[in-house]
Write an enzyme that holds these catalytic residues in place. Structure first.
Site, PDB file in Angstrom:
ATOM      1  N   LYS A   1     -25.440 -25.569 -49.551  1.00 47.70           N
ATOM      2  CA  LYS A   1     -25.462 -25.323 -51.096  1.00 47.70           C
ATOM      3  C   LYS A   1     -24.761 -24.443 -51.915  1.00 47.70           C
ATOM      4  O   LYS A   1     -24.045 -23.192 -51.280  1.00 47.70           O
ATOM      5  CB  LYS A   1     -26.905 -24.889 -51.272  1.00 47.70           C
ATOM      6  CG  LYS A   1     -27.062 -24.966 -53.082  1.00 47.70           C
ATOM      7  CD  LYS A   1     -28.775 -24.327 -53.249  1.00 47.70           C
ATOM      8  CE  LYS A   1     -29.045 -23.697 -54.920  1.00 47.70           C
ATOM      9  NZ  LYS A   1     -30.498 -23.702 -55.263  1.00 47.70           N
TER      10      LYS A   1
ATOM     11  N   ASP B   1     -27.525 -21.348 -61.521  1.00 50.46           N
ATOM     12  CA  ASP B   1     -28.005 -22.145 -61.609  1.00 50.46           C
ATOM     13  C   ASP B   1     -29.213 -21.917 -62.964  1.00 50.46           C
ATOM     14  O   ASP B   1     -29.879 -20.520 -63.315  1.00 50.46           O
ATOM     15  CB  ASP B   1     -28.807 -21.965 -60.357  1.00 50.46           C
ATOM     16  CG  ASP B   1     -30.529 -22.821 -59.826  1.00 50.46           C
ATOM     17  OD1 ASP B   1     -30.433 -23.315 -61.475  1.00 50.46           O
ATOM     18  OD2 ASP B   1     -31.362 -22.593 -59.546  1.00 50.46           O
TER      19      ASP B   1
ATOM     20  N   LYS C   1     -34.786 -21.041 -66.819  1.00 51.51           N
ATOM     21  CA  LYS C   1     -35.268 -20.029 -66.308  1.00 51.51           C
ATOM     22  C   LYS C   1     -35.243 -18.843 -66.883  1.00 51.51           C
ATOM     23  O   LYS C   1     -35.146 -19.073 -68.313  1.00 51.51           O
ATOM     24  CB  LYS C   1     -34.479 -19.819 -64.924  1.00 51.51           C
ATOM     25  CG  LYS C   1     -34.203 -20.559 -64.020  1.00 51.51           C
ATOM     26  CD  LYS C   1     -33.375 -19.757 -62.649  1.00 51.51           C
ATOM     27  CE  LYS C   1     -32.972 -20.532 -61.523  1.00 51.51           C
ATOM     28  NZ  LYS C   1     -34.284 -20.908 -60.639  1.00 51.51           N
TER      29      LYS C   1
ATOM     30  N   ASP D   1     -25.760 -18.540 -56.408  1.00 53.65           N
ATOM     31  CA  ASP D   1     -26.703 -19.365 -55.797  1.00 53.65           C
ATOM     32  C   ASP D   1     -25.586 -21.148 -54.700  1.00 53.65           C
ATOM     33  O   ASP D   1     -25.657 -22.127 -54.474  1.00 53.65           O
ATOM     34  CB  ASP D   1     -27.212 -20.883 -57.028  1.00 53.65           C
ATOM     35  CG  ASP D   1     -28.477 -21.283 -57.185  1.00 53.65           C
ATOM     36  OD1 ASP D   1     -29.522 -21.017 -55.650  1.00 53.65           O
ATOM     37  OD2 ASP D   1     -28.930 -21.857 -57.070  1.00 53.65           O
TER      38      ASP D   1
ATOM     39  N   ASP E   1     -35.258 -27.403 -61.895  1.00 50.82           N
ATOM     40  CA  ASP E   1     -34.781 -26.230 -61.919  1.00 50.82           C
ATOM     41  C   ASP E   1     -34.625 -26.599 -60.284  1.00 50.82           C
ATOM     42  O   ASP E   1     -34.423 -25.543 -58.885  1.00 50.82           O
ATOM     43  CB  ASP E   1     -35.656 -25.583 -61.838  1.00 50.82           C
ATOM     44  CG  ASP E   1     -34.624 -23.706 -61.738  1.00 50.82           C
ATOM     45  OD1 ASP E   1     -33.400 -24.133 -61.657  1.00 50.82           O
ATOM     46  OD2 ASP E   1     -36.104 -23.113 -61.931  1.00 50.82           O
TER      47      ASP E   1
ATOM     48  N   GLU F   1     -33.056 -28.028 -58.320  1.00 49.55           N
ATOM     49  CA  GLU F   1     -31.817 -28.957 -57.705  1.00 49.55           C
ATOM     50  C   GLU F   1     -30.727 -28.687 -56.847  1.00 49.55           C
ATOM     51  O   GLU F   1     -30.368 -29.252 -56.446  1.00 49.55           O
ATOM     52  CB  GLU F   1     -31.070 -28.669 -59.238  1.00 49.55           C
ATOM     53  CG  GLU F   1     -29.689 -26.696 -58.649  1.00 49.55           C
ATOM     54  CD  GLU F   1     -30.481 -25.665 -58.928  1.00 49.55           C
ATOM     55  OE1 GLU F   1     -31.456 -25.639 -58.919  1.00 49.55           O
ATOM     56  OE2 GLU F   1     -30.184 -25.069 -58.213  1.00 49.55           O
TER      57      GLU F   1
ATOM     58  N   ARG G   1     -32.256 -29.005 -53.583  1.00 48.65           N
ATOM     59  CA  ARG G   1     -32.523 -30.391 -52.648  1.00 48.65           C
ATOM     60  C   ARG G   1     -31.820 -31.431 -53.163  1.00 48.65           C
ATOM     61  O   ARG G   1     -31.856 -32.339 -52.658  1.00 48.65           O
ATOM     62  CB  ARG G   1     -33.873 -30.304 -52.625  1.00 48.65           C
ATOM     63  CG  ARG G   1     -34.212 -30.305 -53.869  1.00 48.65           C
ATOM     64  CD  ARG G   1     -36.315 -30.447 -53.963  1.00 48.65           C
ATOM     65  NE  ARG G   1     -36.295 -28.846 -54.255  1.00 48.65           N
ATOM     66  CZ  ARG G   1     -37.363 -28.214 -54.327  1.00 48.65           C
ATOM     67  NH1 ARG G   1     -38.940 -28.962 -53.746  1.00 48.65           N
ATOM     68  NH2 ARG G   1     -37.840 -26.596 -54.482  1.00 48.65           N
TER      69      ARG G   1
HETATM   70  N1  BES Z   1     -31.883 -21.199 -56.910  1.00 43.54           N
HETATM   71  C1  BES Z   1     -33.023 -21.384 -56.885  1.00 43.54           C
HETATM   72  C2  BES Z   1     -33.814 -20.379 -55.819  1.00 43.54           C
HETATM   73  C3  BES Z   1     -33.811 -19.122 -55.323  1.00 43.54           C
HETATM   74  C4  BES Z   1     -34.767 -17.840 -55.776  1.00 43.54           C
HETATM   75  C5  BES Z   1     -32.744 -18.773 -55.018  1.00 43.54           C
HETATM   76  C6  BES Z   1     -34.578 -16.384 -55.990  1.00 43.54           C
HETATM   77  C7  BES Z   1     -32.582 -17.014 -54.947  1.00 43.54           C
HETATM   78  C8  BES Z   1     -33.288 -16.392 -55.255  1.00 43.54           C
HETATM   79  C9  BES Z   1     -33.989 -22.450 -56.802  1.00 43.54           C
HETATM   80  O1  BES Z   1     -32.680 -23.232 -57.472  1.00 43.54           O
HETATM   81  C10 BES Z   1     -34.186 -23.127 -57.309  1.00 43.54           C
HETATM   82  O2  BES Z   1     -34.314 -22.997 -58.683  1.00 43.54           O
HETATM   83  N2  BES Z   1     -35.866 -22.604 -56.946  1.00 43.54           N
HETATM   84  C11 BES Z   1     -37.122 -23.050 -57.921  1.00 43.54           C
HETATM   85  C12 BES Z   1     -38.189 -24.321 -57.140  1.00 43.54           C
HETATM   86  C13 BES Z   1     -39.478 -24.628 -58.174  1.00 43.54           C
HETATM   87  C14 BES Z   1     -38.914 -25.332 -58.934  1.00 43.54           C
HETATM   88  C15 BES Z   1     -39.335 -25.952 -57.405  1.00 43.54           C
HETATM   89  C16 BES Z   1     -38.044 -21.739 -57.222  1.00 43.54           C
HETATM   90  O3  BES Z   1     -37.812 -21.502 -56.299  1.00 43.54           O
HETATM   91  O4  BES Z   1     -38.160 -21.441 -58.480  1.00 43.54           O
HETATM   92 ZN    ZN Z   2     -30.670 -22.941 -56.978  1.00 43.37          ZN
HETATM   93 MN    MN Z   3     -32.994 -24.587 -59.677  1.00 37.99          MN
END
Ligand code: BES
Ligand code: ZN
Ligand code: MN
Length: 489
Positions: free
Chosen positions: A252, A257, A264, A275, A334, A336, A338
Site C-alpha cells: 500500500k 491519508d 479524519k 500510510d 477513508d 481507501e 483496500r
Molecule cells: N490508513 C488507515 C489505517 C490506519 C490507522 C493506519 C491507524 C495506521 C494507523 C486506513 O486507510 C483507514 O483509514 N482505515 C479506516 C477504515 C474504516 C473507515 C473502515 C479505519 O481503520 O478507521
Molecule cells: Zn489509509
Molecule cells: Mn484511510
C-alpha cells in the site's frame, strides 16, 4: 556503517568497545565479570548495559556487557535486539566504533546476520530534517568478532548488511513527509533504486490505468492534485526457475491519508504520512532481493496515491468499477487502502504472479485487536500462510494468524453494487481482509495488516521511534527460502 568480520581470540580484538552478551542465571566469569555477577551488579536482564574500562588482558579499550535475558529464550531475534540496544547505548556515549563478540555457540550464519542487522537498524535515526545533528552520532565502523568460523559467516555478514540497509532505506521512505514524497516521488525513488541495483522498473500513470480499467484505484486518486502511480519492479533469476512459482509482493502506497471526504480528525493526522509504509517495505525488499538473487521471479506492485478531499474527490455513495469488473460502492472514502489494493492484486495476477503477499497499513481495527506487537496475518491458502509464518518467525517479525471465513461475508453487503468498501462496526480488520480476498482469489495470497507495527510511537532500546520497516525481512526471507537457495539452509 563499515562492517568487517574478524577471526581471533577475544583478548586480541582491538576496538573502542567490545560488546559481549551476558545471560540471566549464567555466571560469566571471563573478563573479570564474575565479581560483578556475584555482587549482583550484572544480572543479564534484557538490555542491561555495563560499560567497563581497561579490562586486564584485553586489547579492547572498553567492554560493554549487554544483558541478553534467559539462555533458553535466546535466538537470532533476541540477538538482533541486544546488539541494536548496545549500538544505541554506545552512540549515546559518543562511541562510534565497536566490535560484537560472538561465542562459538553464536557463530552461525543466522546469528552473524542478525548481529549485523541489529547494529545497522539500531544506528538509524529519523533526524534527516534536523539541521543540528550533534546529539545523534552514527556508528561508523563495526567488527563482528569470532574465534573461528567458515566462509558462511562472511556471506552472512554481507547478507545482514544488505537486508538491514534495505530496511533503513524503507524506513527513510516511510518517514518522509507527504510534501516531500508524492506518489510520483515514491515512483522516482523506486526508479533510482532499480537502476542502481539492476531491477526492471515500470510505472503506470493515470492514463494507462484508465485504459486498463482500474476504476477502484483511480477513484481514490481523483481527489488529489498529485497524479497516482502504479509502480512495478521486477526481479528475474538468471537461471530458469525450477518450478513455475512467481511471487508477487504488493505494498500500500498512500503517501498521505486525510480520509478524503470522510475526513479524519485533526488529532494525530500527521502520522498518516506513513500510510505508504507497506509500499516502502516492498520497495526495500526488492532492493535486498536484487542483491541476494533468489531462485524465483519476484514482482513488486505499489499502488501510490494521495487520499485527499477536494471538489473533484470521490463521494460516499459513489460506485466504481474495479479492474476485476466487480463494482464497489464507496461508503467511506477513508477505507481507501483496500480500493487501491484491489486493482493492484488483480493486476498482479494479470502479470502472472502465482502467489501474492500484500503489506498494508490497512485498519485501525488491527491496532485495537493486536496492539503494536503483532502484524495481523490473513490468508486464503494454508501452505503460503505457513511459509510466511516460518519466514516471519525466523526474522523476529511477530505475526498473528487472523480469521478469514465466508461467514464474515454477511458483513459486506451493498444494496447498489457488488460490494461496499466497508463492513459494519465490528471485525474491521477482518472485513477489510475479506474485501481484498474478493480480488486475490483464487490465487494463494497472504495479507499483512501492518497498521499497528509499521511505526513506533515510542523508541525501543534497540530502535529509534518512527518507522520500523516491517515486514521487509519476512518478504526477503520468503523469497530467498523459496527454491532452495535460501537463508534457512
Ligand atoms: N490508513 C488507515 C489505517 C490506519 C490507522 C493506519 C491507524 C495506521 C494507523 C486506513 O486507510 C483507514 O483509514 N482505515 C479506516 C477504515 C474504516 C473507515 C473502515 C479505519 O481503520 O478507521
Ligand atoms: Zn489509509
Ligand atoms: Mn484511510
Amino acid at each position: 556503517m563499515q562492517i568487517t568480520l574478524q577471526r581471533q581470540p577475544i583478548e586480541q580484538v582491538q576496538t573502542d568497545a567490545l560488546v559481549l552478551l551476558v545471560f540471566q542465571d549464567r555466571r560469566e566469569d571471563r573478563l573479570g565479570l564474575g565479581e560483578l555477577f556475584d555482587a549482583g551488579e550484572i544480572a543479564g536482564k534484557p538490555f542491561e548495559m555495563t560499560l567497563l574500562h581497561n579490562v586486564p588482558g584485553m586489547r579492547a579499550k572498553r567492554v560493554l556487557a549487554v544483558g541478553a535475558g534467559k539462555p533458553g529464550k535466546f535466538n537470532a531475534a533476541e540477538l538482533r535486539r541486544a546488539v541494536g540496544a548496545a549500538i544505541r547505548h554506545l552512540k549515546s556515549k559518543s562511541i562510534t566504533e565497536a566490535a560484537i563478540w560472538l561465542d562459538a555457540a553464536q557463530a552461525s550464519a543466522d546469528y552473524a546476520a542478525a548481529a549485523v542487522e541489529g547494529a545497522i537498524l539500531g544506528d538509524f535515526e529519523t533526524d534527516r530534517y534536523k539541521t543540528d545533528k550533534k546529539d545523534t552520532k552514527t556508528v561508523e565502523r563495526l567488527t563482528v568478532a569470532v574465534a573461528e568460523g567458515g566462509p558462511q559467516l562472511d556471506a552472512a555478514v554481507e547478507r545482514g548488511r544488505i537486508v538491514a540497509e534495505a530496511q533503513n532505506f524503507a524506513r527513510e521512505l516511510a518517514n518522509e513527509p507527504a510534501n516531500r514524497l508524492t506518489p510520483m516521488g515514491l515512483a522516482e525513488h523506486a526508479h533510482r533504486m532499480a537502476e542502481e541495483f539492476g531491477l526492471e522498473y515500470e510505472v503506470l500513470d493515470r492514463d494507462r490505468m484508465a485504459q486498463l480499467g482500474m476504476g477502484s484505484l483511480l477513484g481514490v486518486a481523483i481527489g488529489s492534485a498529485e497524479p497516482p502511480a502504479l509502480i512495478v519492479l521486477r526481479y528475474r533469476p538468471a537461471a530458469a526457475p525450477a518450478g513455475s512459482v512467481h511471487l508477487g509482493l504488493v505494498g500500500k502506497g498512500v503517501t498521505f491519508d486525510t480520509g478524503g471526504i470522510s475526513i479524519k480528525p485533526a488529532d494525530g493526522m500527521e502520522k498518516m504520512k506513513y500510510d505508504m509504509a507497506g509500499g516502502a517495505a516492498t520497495i526495500g525488499a526488492m532492493r535486498a532481493l536484487a542483491q541476494l538473487k533468489p531462485a524465483i521471479p519476484v514482482t513488486a506492485l505499489i499502488p501510490a496515491v494521495e487520499n485527499m478531499p477536494g471538489s473533484r474527490a470521490q463521494r460516499p455513495g459513489d460506485i466504481v468499477t474495479s479492474l476485476s469488473g466487480k463494482t464497489i460502492e464507496v461508503i467511506n472514502t477513508d477505507a481507501e487502502g483496500r480500493l487501491i489494493l484491489a486493482d493492484a492484486l488483480s493486476y498482479a495476477q494479470k502479470l502472472g504472479c502465482t502467489h501474492l503477499v500484500d503489506a498494508a497499513t490497512l485498519t485501525g481495527a488491527i491496532v485495537v485487536a493486536l496492539g503494536h506487537i503483532n502484524v495481523g496475518l490473513f490468508a486464503n491458502d494454508d501452505a503460503l500462510r505457513e511459509r510466511v509464518m516460518l519466514a516471519a518467525r525466523a526474522e523476529g517479525e511477530k505475526m498473528w494468524h487472523m480469521p478469514l471465513e465466508d461467514d464474515y461475508k454477511d458483513y459486506l453487503k451493498s444494496a447498489f453494487a457488488d460490494m461496499p468498501n466497508v463492513g459494519g462496526r465490528y471485525g474491521g480488520a477482518v472485513t477489510a481482509a475479506m474485501f481484498l480476498k474478493e480480488f486475490a482469489d483464487p490465487t494463494p495470497w497472504v495479507h499483512l495488516d501492518i497498521a499497528g507495527t509499521a511505526w513506533l510511537d515510542d523508541g525501543k532500546p534497540f530502535l529509534a521511534k518512527g518507522p520500523t520497516g516491517v515486514p521487509l525481512r519476512t518478504m526477503v526471507r520468503l523469497a530467498m527460502d523459496w527454491g532452495g537457495t535460501g537463508f534457512s539452509l
